[in-house]
Design a protein around this motif. Structure first.
Motif, PDB file in Angstrom:
ATOM      1  N   TRP A  99      40.135  25.285  42.170  1.00  0.00           N
ATOM      2  CA  TRP A  99      39.619  26.641  41.984  1.00  0.00           C
ATOM      3  C   TRP A  99      40.727  27.646  41.705  1.00  0.00           C
ATOM      4  O   TRP A  99      40.492  28.668  41.024  1.00  0.00           O
ATOM      5  N   LEU A 100      41.922  27.363  42.175  1.00  0.00           N
ATOM      6  CA  LEU A 100      43.056  28.200  41.802  1.00  0.00           C
ATOM      7  C   LEU A 100      43.340  28.038  40.307  1.00  0.00           C
ATOM      8  O   LEU A 100      43.639  29.014  39.609  1.00  0.00           O
ATOM      9  N   PHE A 101      43.209  26.806  39.812  1.00  0.00           N
ATOM     10  CA  PHE A 101      43.367  26.528  38.380  1.00  0.00           C
ATOM     11  C   PHE A 101      42.277  27.232  37.574  1.00  0.00           C
ATOM     12  O   PHE A 101      42.546  27.817  36.512  1.00  0.00           O
ATOM     13  N   VAL A 102      41.026  27.195  38.064  1.00  0.00           N
ATOM     14  CA  VAL A 102      39.912  27.871  37.387  1.00  0.00           C
ATOM     15  C   VAL A 102      40.194  29.369  37.285  1.00  0.00           C
ATOM     16  O   VAL A 102      39.983  29.988  36.236  1.00  0.00           O
ATOM     17  N   TYR A 103      40.687  29.940  38.375  1.00  0.00           N
ATOM     18  CA  TYR A 103      41.042  31.364  38.386  1.00  0.00           C
ATOM     19  C   TYR A 103      42.083  31.673  37.310  1.00  0.00           C
ATOM     20  O   TYR A 103      41.936  32.644  36.548  1.00  0.00           O
ATOM     21  N   ILE A 104      43.128  30.857  37.232  1.00  0.00           N
ATOM     22  CA  ILE A 104      44.201  31.083  36.256  1.00  0.00           C
ATOM     23  C   ILE A 104      43.668  30.963  34.829  1.00  0.00           C
ATOM     24  O   ILE A 104      43.977  31.800  33.964  1.00  0.00           O
ATOM     25  N   LEU A 297      35.890  28.855  48.572  1.00  0.00           N
ATOM     26  CA  LEU A 297      36.682  28.559  47.374  1.00  0.00           C
ATOM     27  C   LEU A 297      36.146  29.290  46.146  1.00  0.00           C
ATOM     28  O   LEU A 297      36.918  29.795  45.329  1.00  0.00           O
ATOM     29  N   VAL A 298      34.825  29.339  46.033  1.00  0.00           N
ATOM     30  CA  VAL A 298      34.197  29.897  44.836  1.00  0.00           C
ATOM     31  C   VAL A 298      34.168  31.419  44.847  1.00  0.00           C
ATOM     32  O   VAL A 298      34.356  32.060  43.801  1.00  0.00           O
ATOM     33  N   GLY A 339      25.272  35.115  47.208  1.00  0.00           N
ATOM     34  CA  GLY A 339      24.161  34.384  46.609  1.00  0.00           C
ATOM     35  C   GLY A 339      24.605  33.498  45.460  1.00  0.00           C
ATOM     36  O   GLY A 339      24.201  32.332  45.370  1.00  0.00           O
ATOM     37  N   ILE A 340      25.442  34.053  44.576  1.00  0.00           N
ATOM     38  CA  ILE A 340      25.937  33.269  43.435  1.00  0.00           C
ATOM     39  C   ILE A 340      26.819  32.125  43.923  1.00  0.00           C
ATOM     40  O   ILE A 340      26.718  30.988  43.436  1.00  0.00           O
ATOM     41  N   SER A 341      27.690  32.408  44.888  1.00  0.00           N
ATOM     42  CA  SER A 341      28.581  31.373  45.427  1.00  0.00           C
ATOM     43  C   SER A 341      27.775  30.250  46.069  1.00  0.00           C
ATOM     44  O   SER A 341      28.037  29.066  45.824  1.00  0.00           O
ATOM     45  N   PHE A 342      26.790  30.627  46.877  1.00  0.00           N
ATOM     46  CA  PHE A 342      25.940  29.629  47.545  1.00  0.00           C
ATOM     47  C   PHE A 342      25.190  28.789  46.518  1.00  0.00           C
ATOM     48  O   PHE A 342      25.151  27.553  46.616  1.00  0.00           O
ATOM     49  N   GLY A 343      24.594  29.443  45.513  1.00  0.00           N
ATOM     50  CA  GLY A 343      23.841  28.721  44.491  1.00  0.00           C
ATOM     51  C   GLY A 343      24.719  27.772  43.692  1.00  0.00           C
ATOM     52  O   GLY A 343      24.322  26.632  43.399  1.00  0.00           O
ATOM     53  N   LEU A 344      25.929  28.236  43.349  1.00  0.00           N
ATOM     54  CA  LEU A 344      26.851  27.401  42.577  1.00  0.00           C
ATOM     55  C   LEU A 344      27.288  26.173  43.380  1.00  0.00           C
ATOM     56  O   LEU A 344      27.348  25.058  42.856  1.00  0.00           O
ATOM     57  N   VAL A 345      27.577  26.385  44.656  1.00  0.00           N
ATOM     58  CA  VAL A 345      27.975  25.267  45.521  1.00  0.00           C
ATOM     59  C   VAL A 345      26.837  24.257  45.646  1.00  0.00           C
ATOM     60  O   VAL A 345      27.065  23.036  45.607  1.00  0.00           O
ATOM     61  N   GLN A 346      25.618  24.743  45.784  1.00  0.00           N
ATOM     62  CA  GLN A 346      24.463  23.843  45.886  1.00  0.00           C
ATOM     63  C   GLN A 346      24.295  23.010  44.616  1.00  0.00           C
ATOM     64  O   GLN A 346      23.948  21.827  44.688  1.00  0.00           O
ATOM     65  N   LEU A 347      24.524  23.624  43.464  1.00  0.00           N
ATOM     66  CA  LEU A 347      24.442  22.885  42.197  1.00  0.00           C
ATOM     67  C   LEU A 347      25.540  21.833  42.093  1.00  0.00           C
ATOM     68  O   LEU A 347      25.286  20.691  41.703  1.00  0.00           O
ATOM     69  N   ILE A 348      26.776  22.227  42.446  1.00  0.00           N
ATOM     70  CA  ILE A 348      27.908  21.311  42.352  1.00  0.00           C
ATOM     71  C   ILE A 348      27.732  20.120  43.294  1.00  0.00           C
ATOM     72  O   ILE A 348      28.118  18.988  42.976  1.00  0.00           O
ATOM     73  N   ARG A 349      27.140  20.359  44.460  1.00  0.00           N
ATOM     74  CA  ARG A 349      26.922  19.287  45.441  1.00  0.00           C
ATOM     75  C   ARG A 349      26.096  18.140  44.874  1.00  0.00           C
ATOM     76  O   ARG A 349      26.201  16.997  45.333  1.00  0.00           O
ATOM     77  N   LYS A 350      25.266  18.428  43.876  1.00  0.00           N
ATOM     78  CA  LYS A 350      24.376  17.418  43.317  1.00  0.00           C
ATOM     79  C   LYS A 350      25.009  16.634  42.170  1.00  0.00           C
ATOM     80  O   LYS A 350      24.357  15.806  41.537  1.00  0.00           O
ATOM     81  N   ARG A 354      31.308  17.008  43.236  1.00  0.00           N
ATOM     82  CA  ARG A 354      31.145  17.606  44.559  1.00  0.00           C
ATOM     83  C   ARG A 354      32.463  17.687  45.313  1.00  0.00           C
ATOM     84  O   ARG A 354      32.610  18.474  46.246  1.00  0.00           O
ATOM     85  N   TRP A 355      33.459  16.898  44.903  1.00  0.00           N
ATOM     86  CA  TRP A 355      34.772  16.962  45.540  1.00  0.00           C
ATOM     87  C   TRP A 355      35.402  18.354  45.363  1.00  0.00           C
ATOM     88  O   TRP A 355      36.243  18.762  46.170  1.00  0.00           O
ATOM     89  N   THR A 356      34.974  19.091  44.327  1.00  0.00           N
ATOM     90  CA  THR A 356      35.564  20.406  44.078  1.00  0.00           C
ATOM     91  C   THR A 356      35.138  21.442  45.124  1.00  0.00           C
ATOM     92  O   THR A 356      35.711  22.520  45.194  1.00  0.00           O
ATOM     93  N   VAL A 357      34.122  21.105  45.932  1.00  0.00           N
ATOM     94  CA  VAL A 357      33.711  22.001  47.023  1.00  0.00           C
ATOM     95  C   VAL A 357      33.940  21.321  48.367  1.00  0.00           C
ATOM     96  O   VAL A 357      33.305  21.642  49.372  1.00  0.00           O
TER      97      VAL A 357
END
Length: 359
Positions: A99-104, A297-298, A339-350, A354-357
């Protein structure tokens, strides 16, 4: 029978941990979504409202370190230092760096779009220098810093593992934390969250001690009546507001610093209250054990990159708005970011990513 009771106690412990973890993460996101500079209001009442709003969730960071200590105590005993760090770094460092890489990357894309529109040319004239600047800023001056800070605190406890349950060791860590508290008034060193490297080790250690003596601690808390513990929270809350007021008056750089002495007391009082409350079933529907780290992280990437895309065209002038309008904007921003962070994490978990969270 004893083993069954032990398993039930462990489950109950995780239930209360998840409740506090969820509330603390909400508080951390709430704190990070504030866009109003300290001391912009001329009215005493307006300043009081702003300070009260910010202070309400200032217990969150210390509570998070306390929870961390509670969770790592048994693992310190079950695994060697090398095994523990290997598992911890695998589930923490990789997603943190991602996520630091995503930020950059997002910041570089933003600068390149600005360049194409006739803005500054730093992205093409000094690309590597700009990327290095972003890395340093993202590491030390965004919420991303506290992931590394937390890991360093764990390493310090592991390095002094033989003294882990020593009250003298705890007293030394406590004195280090108090040094940061006093520094707010004396400016011995720069007062910022990135310099408070060793100021939070004490709370991680205290969490370990709470876990070791959990039944004893809960026995004390159960004996405290509800009116008394609520009064304790209210009094420490008031003291914390008063100290922030003093720091604003002397033009301190960080009037809402987490390591203010009064905020430490408020955080401990709130933690005791949350322990007394125990499990909150509604919050468990948010699956804090699976989503909390990912949200942390998100959320900073969303705050730094997505929110400006929404707010910059609006050209908001917080200095001219009332404290009530600014508070409303703060609340709406928090709801959106969380809300956006929670929703994004829920999507990534599937997904297989999922290792990114941290899963």
């Amino acid at each position: 029978m004893e083993k069954l009771e032990e398993k039930e106690n462990v489950k109950e412990n995780f239930d209360f941990v998840d409740t506090i973890r969820c509330i603390s993460m909400m508080g951390i996101v709430f704190e990070h979504t504030s866009a109003v500079e300290t001391g912009i209001y001329k009215s005493t009442f307006d300043t009081l409202v702003e300070t009260s709003l910010i202070q309400s969730f200032k217990f969150s960071t210390i509570a998070f370190f306390l929870i961390g200590g509670i969770l790592i105590n048994h693992k310190f005993q079950e695994y060697s230092a090398g095994q523990y760090l290997k598992n911890r770094f695998k589930k923490t460092i990789k997603p943190w760096l991602f996520w630091l890489f995503v930020y950059i990357v997002l910041m570089c894309v933003d600068r390149y779009v600005s360049y194409l529109r006739g803005g500054d040319t730093i992205i093409v004239t000094n690309f590597f220098g700009y990327v290095w600047h972003l890395f340093g800023f993202g590491l030390f001056y965004t919420p991303s810093w506290f992931v590394l800070n937390f890991l360093i605190c764990i390493c310090i406890l592991l390095a002094f593992k033989r003294y882990l349950y020593s009250w003298i060791f705890g007293a030394i860590l406590g004195l280090i934390s108090i040094t940061y508290s006093l520094n707010l008034y004396h400016d011995w060193f720069i007062a910022s969250h990135s310099t408070a490297l060793f100021g939070f080790v004490f709370y991680l250690w205290l969490g370990v001690i709470i876990n070791k003596n959990f039944e004893l601690v809960m026995g004390y808390i159960r004996r405290i009546s509800w009116p008394v513990i609520i009064l304790l929270v209210v009094v420490t809350f008031g003291l914390a507001i008063s100290e922030s007021w003093i720091l604003i008056k002397i033009k301190a750089l960080d009037a809402y610093n987490t390591l203010r002495i009064t905020n430490i007391l408020y955080s401990l009082a709130m933690f005791a209250l949350l322990l007394k409350i125990g499990k909150i079933k509604l919050l468990h529907k948010l699956e804090p054990r699976q989503t909390t780290f990912g949200i942390y992280l998100v959320h900073f990437v969303i705050i730094v990159r997505l929110m400006p895309l929404i707010f910059q065209p609006l050209k908001l002038n917080y200095a001219k708005y009332s404290v009530w309008l600014n508070s409303g904007i703060h609340l709406l921003t928090f709801i959106a970011v969380y809300g956006i962070s929670f929703g994004l994490v829920q999507l990534i978990r599937k997904t297989r990513y999922r290792w990114t969270v941290g899963l």
